[in-house]
Design an enzyme around this catalytic site. Structure first.
Site, PDB file in Angstrom:
ATOM      1  N   HIS A  13     -89.459  18.387   5.391  1.00  0.00           N
ATOM      2  CA  HIS A  13     -89.419  17.109   4.687  1.00  0.00           C
ATOM      3  C   HIS A  13     -88.264  16.265   5.216  1.00  0.00           C
ATOM      4  O   HIS A  13     -87.116  16.487   4.827  1.00  0.00           O
ATOM      5  CB  HIS A  13     -89.254  17.335   3.181  1.00  0.00           C
ATOM      6  CG  HIS A  13     -90.483  17.876   2.556  1.00  0.00           C
ATOM      7  ND1 HIS A  13     -91.408  17.073   1.939  1.00  0.00           N
ATOM      8  CD2 HIS A  13     -90.961  19.136   2.477  1.00  0.00           C
ATOM      9  CE1 HIS A  13     -92.406  17.814   1.492  1.00  0.00           C
ATOM     10  NE2 HIS A  13     -92.159  19.070   1.806  1.00  0.00           N
TER      11      HIS A  13
ATOM     12  N   GLU B  82     -87.406  13.315   4.472  1.00  0.00           N
ATOM     13  CA  GLU B  82     -86.780  12.542   3.398  1.00  0.00           C
ATOM     14  C   GLU B  82     -85.782  13.361   2.594  1.00  0.00           C
ATOM     15  O   GLU B  82     -84.963  12.806   1.860  1.00  0.00           O
ATOM     16  CB  GLU B  82     -87.850  11.937   2.473  1.00  0.00           C
ATOM     17  CG  GLU B  82     -88.481  12.903   1.492  1.00  0.00           C
ATOM     18  CD  GLU B  82     -89.543  13.846   2.052  1.00  0.00           C
ATOM     19  OE1 GLU B  82     -90.167  14.549   1.237  1.00  0.00           O
ATOM     20  OE2 GLU B  82     -89.759  13.888   3.275  1.00  0.00           O
TER      21      GLU B  82
ATOM     22  N   CYS C  46     -95.361  17.464   6.403  1.00  0.00           N
ATOM     23  CA  CYS C  46     -95.708  18.585   5.533  1.00  0.00           C
ATOM     24  C   CYS C  46     -97.222  18.824   5.560  1.00  0.00           C
ATOM     25  O   CYS C  46     -97.756  19.276   6.558  1.00  0.00           O
ATOM     26  CB  CYS C  46     -95.155  18.374   4.126  1.00  0.00           C
ATOM     27  SG  CYS C  46     -95.217  19.872   3.120  1.00  0.00           S
TER      28      CYS C  46
END
Length: 150
Positions: A126, A128, A21
């Site tokens: 992202h 995650e 990011c």
């Protein structure tokens, strides 16, 4: 604070580097978001999405990647067009198109979603929050950065 030197040193020494990011955006020279310089590890700038009637800014949600460096280690464990999760109002605009490892289209704007060159890799999305798509990207990076001992 005081991370610019250690990051630049690690990259210059060839250590594997993964930005996520903002970690992608900081690799570039400058940003429309402010006046502070980026790290300048990859040439180019960070730009704001242009407003369009049918899109939301920030670009928030699931989208597919188009892999422009299909042999990049990031994609070694990925499907051809992985779904990943984005939250961003800005995107990187590399000077050298060869560093673009993947793109994403938001409205009519196709922009860099991942960049890679030598030991440096970075993604706008992202991992995650991206389920299998993100986990597979992380697996690809880890396998390349830390190959099993022989």
């Amino acid at each position: 604070r005081d991370m610019e030197g250690p990051i630049k040193d690690a990259v210059a020494q060839g250590k594997p580097f993964l930005g996520i990011c903002l970690g992608l955006q900081l690799l570039f020279d400058s940003s429309e978001e402010g006046t502070s310089a980026g790290l300048g590890i990859l040439p180019g700038s960070v730009r704001r999405f242009k407003r369009e009637p049918e899109i939301a800014i920030p670009h928030m949600g699931w989208n597919t990647l188009t892999l422009t460096q299909p042999n990049c280690p990031l994609w070694a464990a990925s499907s051809p067009n992985p779904w990943v999760y984005f939250v961003h109002s800005y995107y990187v605009d590399p000077t050298d198109p060869a560093v673009v490892a993947a793109t994403v289209t938001h409205g009519t704007q196709t922009v860099c979603a991942a960049a890679a060159r030598d030991n440096v890799a970075a993604v706008q999305f992202h991992p995650e929050k991206s389920g299998d798509g993100g986990l597979n990207m992380l697996r690809g990076f880890i396998a390349h950065a830390f190959p099993p001992s022989q």
